[in-house]
Design a protein around this motif. Structure first.
Motif, mmCIF file in Angstrom:
data_model
loop_
_atom_site.group_PDB
_atom_site.id
_atom_site.type_symbol
_atom_site.label_atom_id
_atom_site.label_comp_id
_atom_site.label_asym_id
_atom_site.label_seq_id
_atom_site.Cartn_x
_atom_site.Cartn_y
_atom_site.Cartn_z
ATOM 1 N N SER A 225 1.080 -1.241 0.002
ATOM 2 C CA SER A 225 0.022 -0.065 0.304
ATOM 3 C C SER A 225 0.830 1.113 -0.005
ATOM 4 C CB SER A 225 -0.804 0.066 1.277
ATOM 5 O OG SER A 225 -2.041 -0.778 0.913
ATOM 6 N N LEU A 226 1.704 1.350 -0.687
ATOM 7 C CA LEU A 226 2.672 2.503 -0.736
ATOM 8 C C LEU A 226 2.004 3.607 -1.658
ATOM 9 C CD1 LEU A 226 6.113 0.937 -1.729
ATOM 10 C CD2 LEU A 226 5.886 2.429 0.129
ATOM 11 N N ALA A 227 2.038 4.817 -0.910
ATOM 12 C CA ALA A 227 1.515 5.850 -1.683
ATOM 13 C C ALA A 227 2.104 6.832 -2.122
ATOM 14 C CB ALA A 227 0.056 6.353 -0.932
ATOM 15 N N ALA A 228 2.410 7.322 -3.203
ATOM 16 C CA ALA A 228 3.070 8.473 -3.675
ATOM 17 C C ALA A 228 2.937 9.612 -2.963
ATOM 18 C CB ALA A 228 3.023 8.731 -5.109
ATOM 19 N N VAL A 229 3.850 10.454 -2.367
ATOM 20 C CA VAL A 229 3.549 11.685 -1.705
ATOM 21 C C VAL A 229 3.857 12.959 -2.722
ATOM 22 C CG1 VAL A 229 4.248 12.968 0.348
ATOM 23 C CG2 VAL A 229 4.300 10.541 0.334
ATOM 24 N N ALA A 230 2.992 13.903 -2.902
ATOM 25 C CA ALA A 230 3.340 14.886 -3.544
ATOM 26 C C ALA A 230 4.541 15.868 -2.830
ATOM 27 C CB ALA A 230 1.961 15.752 -3.896
ATOM 28 N N PRO A 231 5.202 16.592 -3.816
ATOM 29 C CA PRO A 231 6.384 17.359 -2.820
ATOM 30 C C PRO A 231 5.775 18.245 -1.773
ATOM 31 C CG PRO A 231 6.679 17.062 -5.260
ATOM 32 C CD PRO A 231 5.344 16.494 -5.072
ATOM 33 N N LYS A 232 4.501 18.832 -2.073
ATOM 34 C CA LYS A 232 4.007 19.816 -1.191
ATOM 35 C C LYS A 232 3.883 19.172 -0.041
ATOM 36 C CE LYS A 232 -0.732 19.655 -2.572
ATOM 37 N NZ LYS A 232 -1.529 20.352 -3.518
ATOM 38 N N HIS A 233 3.572 17.694 0.211
ATOM 39 C CA HIS A 233 3.247 17.129 1.428
ATOM 40 C C HIS A 233 4.385 16.473 2.270
ATOM 41 C CE1 HIS A 233 -0.698 17.866 0.842
ATOM 42 N NE2 HIS A 233 -1.156 17.114 -0.411
ATOM 43 N N VAL A 234 5.667 16.567 1.460
ATOM 44 C CA VAL A 234 6.707 15.852 2.042
ATOM 45 C C VAL A 234 7.142 16.134 3.461
ATOM 46 C CG1 VAL A 234 9.227 15.390 1.647
ATOM 47 C CG2 VAL A 234 8.020 15.220 -0.182
ATOM 48 N N GLU A 235 7.080 17.403 3.685
ATOM 49 C CA GLU A 235 7.481 17.913 5.145
ATOM 50 C C GLU A 235 6.468 17.498 6.184
ATOM 51 O OE1 GLU A 235 8.548 21.893 7.634
ATOM 52 O OE2 GLU A 235 8.747 21.814 5.364
ATOM 53 N N SER A 236 5.129 17.466 5.930
ATOM 54 C CA SER A 236 3.869 17.094 6.713
ATOM 55 C C SER A 236 4.145 15.619 6.851
ATOM 56 C CB SER A 236 2.666 17.401 6.222
ATOM 57 O OG SER A 236 2.566 18.906 5.777
ATOM 58 N N VAL A 237 4.239 14.759 5.870
ATOM 59 C CA VAL A 237 4.402 13.263 5.978
ATOM 60 C C VAL A 237 5.510 13.087 6.899
ATOM 61 C CG1 VAL A 237 4.703 11.451 4.818
ATOM 62 C CG2 VAL A 237 2.967 12.896 3.883
ATOM 63 N N ILE A 238 6.685 13.577 6.970
ATOM 64 C CA ILE A 238 7.615 13.247 7.841
ATOM 65 C C ILE A 238 7.649 13.598 9.156
ATOM 66 C CG2 ILE A 238 10.156 13.755 8.225
ATOM 67 C CD1 ILE A 238 10.601 14.291 5.289
ATOM 68 N N LYS A 239 7.042 14.666 9.321
ATOM 69 C CA LYS A 239 6.444 15.103 10.624
ATOM 70 C C LYS A 239 5.524 14.292 11.178
ATOM 71 C CE LYS A 239 6.649 17.975 14.133
ATOM 72 N NZ LYS A 239 7.892 17.699 15.032
ATOM 73 N N ALA A 240 4.449 13.796 10.249
ATOM 74 C CA ALA A 240 3.463 12.691 10.860
ATOM 75 C C ALA A 240 4.092 11.514 11.382
ATOM 76 C CB ALA A 240 2.381 12.416 9.818
ATOM 77 N N ALA A 241 5.234 10.948 10.576
ATOM 78 C CA ALA A 241 6.039 9.847 10.991
ATOM 79 C C ALA A 241 6.788 9.971 12.407
ATOM 80 C CB ALA A 241 6.742 9.422 9.921
ATOM 81 N N VAL B 204 6.029 12.116 14.875
ATOM 82 C CA VAL B 204 5.212 12.263 16.088
ATOM 83 C C VAL B 204 4.276 10.906 16.175
ATOM 84 C CG1 VAL B 204 5.177 14.560 16.024
ATOM 85 C CG2 VAL B 204 3.188 13.389 15.074
ATOM 86 N N CYS B 205 4.277 9.948 15.392
ATOM 87 C CA CYS B 205 3.344 8.742 15.490
ATOM 88 C C CYS B 205 3.908 7.953 16.637
ATOM 89 C CB CYS B 205 3.469 8.025 14.173
ATOM 90 S SG CYS B 205 2.519 6.535 14.284
#
Length: 106
Positions: A49-65, A67-68
């Motif tokens: 279930s790998l999902a591509a991450v748009a460049p505009k969301h990279v920082e938010s996705v890393i931050k989410a990871a 704090v998870c």
């Protein structure tokens, strides 16, 4: 960059959704899933279930990871394609980031 969630580790806190609702969602089972093109990728417990991450969301996705609380968010970086990603990650994230350099292996 691509991202997936190991649902076996997910605690359902929803912090990932708070950080980036365009990439993460909670389904009726109370567990988080990644979203691509508006559709939840639901291969529980697997990297299928790998999902591509748009460049505009990279920082938010890393931050989410970072704090998870379940440490269930895994990131895959394609070194040749994602070479411009410049983000310092928490040392606890090291085991959940896979940097692929398929071009160098060829």
């Amino acid at each position: 960059m691509r991202v997936w969630i190991d649902q076996d580790l997910c605690t359902g806190d929803g912090l990932c959704v708070d950080h980036c609702h365009d990439v993460f969602t909670l389904l009726e089972d109370g567990i988080a899933y990644v979203v691509e093109d508006g559709e939840a990728q639901n291969d529980p417990g697997g990297s299928g279930s790998l999902a591509a991450v748009a460049p505009k969301h990279v920082e938010s996705v890393i931050k989410a990871a970072e704090v998870c609380p379940g440490e269930c968010i895994f990131i895959e970086i394609d070194a040749p394609v994602d070479a411009d990603i410049d983000y310092d990650v928490d040392v606890r994230m090291a085991g959940r980031i896979d940097v692929r350099d398929d071009e160098a292996a060829a």
